[in-house]
Every structure is written in C-alpha cells, then in structure tokens.
Scaffold this active site. Sequence first.
Site, mmCIF file in Angstrom:
data_model
loop_
_atom_site.group_PDB
_atom_site.id
_atom_site.type_symbol
_atom_site.label_atom_id
_atom_site.label_comp_id
_atom_site.label_asym_id
_atom_site.label_seq_id
_atom_site.Cartn_x
_atom_site.Cartn_y
_atom_site.Cartn_z
ATOM 1 N N GLY A 184 0.821 -1.204 0.000
ATOM 2 C CA GLY A 184 0.000 0.000 0.000
ATOM 3 C C GLY A 184 0.854 1.253 0.000
ATOM 4 O O GLY A 184 2.021 1.241 -0.414
ATOM 5 N N SER A 185 0.274 2.336 0.482
ATOM 6 C CA SER A 185 0.932 3.636 0.426
ATOM 7 C C SER A 185 2.090 3.722 1.415
ATOM 8 O O SER A 185 2.133 3.008 2.425
ATOM 9 C CB SER A 185 -0.076 4.748 0.746
ATOM 10 O OG SER A 185 -0.466 4.684 2.109
ATOM 11 N N GLY A 219 2.717 6.266 3.376
ATOM 12 C CA GLY A 219 2.237 6.810 4.639
ATOM 13 C C GLY A 219 1.567 5.769 5.510
ATOM 14 O O GLY A 219 1.868 5.647 6.703
ATOM 15 N N GLY A 220 0.644 5.003 4.917
ATOM 16 C CA GLY A 220 -0.047 3.970 5.679
ATOM 17 C C GLY A 220 0.891 2.877 6.129
ATOM 18 O O GLY A 220 0.828 2.393 7.267
ATOM 19 N N GLY A 221 1.802 2.475 5.229
ATOM 20 C CA GLY A 221 2.752 1.430 5.584
ATOM 21 C C GLY A 221 3.703 1.863 6.686
ATOM 22 O O GLY A 221 4.010 1.079 7.585
ATOM 23 N N GLU A 233 5.462 -3.413 1.182
ATOM 24 C CA GLU A 233 5.793 -2.899 -0.140
ATOM 25 C C GLU A 233 5.089 -1.559 -0.262
ATOM 26 O O GLU A 233 3.858 -1.485 -0.178
ATOM 27 C CB GLU A 233 5.327 -3.856 -1.236
ATOM 28 C CG GLU A 233 5.757 -3.388 -2.621
ATOM 29 C CD GLU A 233 4.891 -3.947 -3.722
ATOM 30 O OE1 GLU A 233 4.347 -3.140 -4.510
ATOM 31 O OE2 GLU A 233 4.747 -5.181 -3.786
ATOM 32 N N CYS A 281 2.436 -0.961 -8.978
ATOM 33 C CA CYS A 281 3.587 -0.605 -8.151
ATOM 34 C C CYS A 281 4.867 -0.526 -8.973
ATOM 35 O O CYS A 281 5.855 0.072 -8.535
ATOM 36 C CB CYS A 281 3.757 -1.607 -7.013
ATOM 37 S SG CYS A 281 3.698 -3.329 -7.542
#
Length: 500
Positions: A219-220, A222-224, A243, A280
């Site tokens: 995912g993103s 920021g979220g990761g 990732e 990605c």
Amino acid sequence: MVQGYNPRNGQPIGEPVESTSDSAVDELGLAAARALPAWSAWSSAERAEVLDAVADALDAEADLLVATADGETALGVPRLTTELKRTSNQLRLFGEVLREGSYVEATIDSPDPDIIPPRPNLRRILRPLGTVAVFSASNFPFAFSVAGGDTASALAAGCPVIVKAHSAQPGTSRETARVVDAALRASGAPDGVFGIVYGTQAGVRLVRHGEVRAVGFTGSTGGGRALFDLASGRPDPIPFYGELGSVNPAVVLPGAATERPEDIATGFAQSLTMGVGQFCTNPGLLFAPTELVRGLAAAVGATNGGAMLNERMRDTYVSDVDGLDAGELVSLVATGTAPEDGWSVPPKLYTVTLRDFADNLATLTEEHFGPAGIVVTYDDVDALLEVLPRLPGTLTGTVHASAGEHDLAGRVGDVLRTIAGRLVFNGWPTGVAVSWAMHHGGPWPATTNALHTSVGATSIRRWLAPVSYQSWPDELLPAELRDDNPLGIPRRRDGVLGTH
C-alpha cells in the site's frame, strides 16, 4: 460499516460489510494461535494439497469473483480474469515449493570433537513464525489481496493468516474469503487457520495483537510507515514486510533512442498507463535523450485514462498533477484523454532537464500514483551516472540499449542495482512473473526490508525463522533433518548440497 463504491460512477455498490470489533479481532487472533500447532505440524505435502484445493476453488468461482471485483475496481473483466488466474497459479507455485522442500534450508553438521571449538551434532531448519497479518492491496484485488501472495506464502510456511480486507473492496474481499474458508474447511485444515477483518481500526488492532508474529502489507508509504512503526513499537516488536512507494526509473541510452524511437515511445506509454497507472512497477521516471521527447509526448497523448480505484486515489492524483502543472520545475508535454464520469483521470507526461532534476531531486522523485510520468532529458551519460545513485530505493530499474551499448548498459546496471531489486533490459517493468527467480522488493521506500520479496517462491522466507537442534535423537527430529532423509529433500550436509 465498510461500503464499496463503483469507480465508474462514484455510486455505492453492494451491501456494506460491518466493521470488525476489537473483541472479534481478539477472538480471531486466539483462534489462529490455537490452529498454529496443528497446521504447522502438517507435512509440506499435505499443505501443498490444501493450497491446490484453494486454487481450484478460486478458479471454480471465477465468474462471480471477477464480476464483483470489476464492480468495485473498474479494472475490467479481461484484466481481472487474468489476475485471478495468476492468483490461483500463485497458490499452486507454493504447492511446488512445498513438495520440492529446499525452502526449509535443512542443514546438517556432523559432530567433530577434534576441531576447536569441538562441534556437536547440529541440525538447522526453518520453522513457521506464527500467525501472520496480511493487509490487502487495492490495485490487485486478487493477487495481492485476500488470497494473494502474502496469504499463499504464509499458509505454505505453516502459519495461520488473518487478512485485513481493503476498505475499497469489501464485497470482493468477502466473496474471496468465503471461497478460501470453504476450501480450507473441506480440506480438513484446523479451525482458525484463516480469518478476515474489516475496517481501519481492526487493522490497527490486528498489528497490536499479541498472537500476531509478522505482518505483510502492500500500500501507500504513509499507511505502511504508520503500521511499520506500530509493529516495531510493540512491547514485543514483530517483523513488518511492507511494499510501499516506487518510481521505477528507466534509462534509454542514446543508441537505443536512435535505433527504435517509436517502439520505445509506444512501450513506455503502454507501461505508464497500464491499469490507469496503478501498478507498483509503473515507470514514473524516464531518463532519455532530448530528441525522444516528441515521440514520447505523442504516444502518451494518444492514450486513454480511466477510473482510479477509489476517490481518495483520484483526489491525490489530481492534487499531485495540479501541483506539477502550477509549479515551474517541470513542463507539461502531453495529456491523454479520460471519461468524464466517476473517478476518471487522464494520463500526463512532463519533462525536465537533468540539471534541474538533480537540483530538485527530492521533490521530483516523489511517487505520483497514477498515469503520470516525468521524462528527464540528458545529453551526457557521465552526468547521468552521477545522478542515478541519488535516486530513492525502488522496486525496478530499466535499461534500454542498442547492441553496441552493452558496456555502457552494464555501467548503468551496476548503478541501478544499488537502488533497485529487479533490473530490466530492453523491456518495461510492469508485469511481475510469479516464479522461483523473481525478486519483488527493493531498498526503502520501495519496501521496509530489501532482503525479501513479496512475489515468487522466496517470499515464503519472510514467515520462517531458523532453529538449530543440538545433539537430539534422530527419532525426535523433524523429518527434514533425520539421517535417512525420508522426504528426499535437498539438504546441506557438512557443507555439501545434495539429497543426502
């Protein structure tokens, strides 16, 4: 409640799914912990049969799964049909990995009392970590989601799995989980070996759960990063394999630009806009001689955009390209077309000189998730080679070269391998084969751990940890380590690889 939406028109689709409560997350975690001893004790061959059964079940329900996913993603039936088949084949690959057996890295050192220090009888093997939390990706609703590579590799390793469904695809997640759960139950897998949760808070609770021993995330950035910090900040820190973002630089050398400008321009445009740029491995940066810009602009200008996966992604893309349009760092050279309905966006291509790019590298290497790319023009390969090592970590690096430029391509490759996990020659990075030799990872911010991959056979290594048995009786050892090698797997005995 978690509600799905149709990206083509922005309207709700399907029935909402109730968010998973904290207590329900806790119950799933405890059930997985109870399943671990039994599931990890199943032989590799037995687990392989289960993975094959899950793959067959997904194939059998393909029409329903693809239709549901198309409604929530707008990725189209052809693309989703192919992706679902990739997903079932991914499960079958891990069946092959289990049957082949080298994934456990069985290693035997015979005792030797005459060396210093004396060596006892030592036997080493990789064993499952425990329950794995898997976070589904939005851009691959099958292959990186509920039954995707993280789930397949973790189940193959002998680990129970609890999936955090992506909030943009509750219906697809629910239907896929139903198929997986039914196949596992029909195969006799222990209760609790697979579970699913819905909602952002449930995902946070899952990472914090004491029975979760590792996390897989796509995912993103920021979220990761937020979840990575959460996993690392636990009283008992756990590995987090994320990732995240990747700009996937591609370099076109002068000879290649002269020999096949149209092929390069067409291939780049197709790769940049594939899946509305929501891969990605999307080639967001292209380093090319100035004379190639006109053809690249024409190719991208002739492409069509489409609906992005959700409203947030659309808004982020629009904000990013609006910022590029309003700024003075890059020049807009092409805009494709896009439908006017729903969350659709057009492809865009920008250009900047190598000097200006180098002076603003931190800003211009930010990922713009969607069909937008930047062409960095250069006229001095040596100057380019000074800039490439400064790029952030990335999943892929690509080189386009003529037959007479192999030495130069090798120099570029030597630089790119320091920042990228996969090097592509005279091709494009979109499209990731599921195989033994694939590496889908790279230095931060591409992933949180460049040692491991999220695609291919070696992705199983993330969910395993080594254990050495010292001086244990043969009958008490795992079958993979016993003297007679009853499973016939590859092993290293006294430094020599074989099936002895």
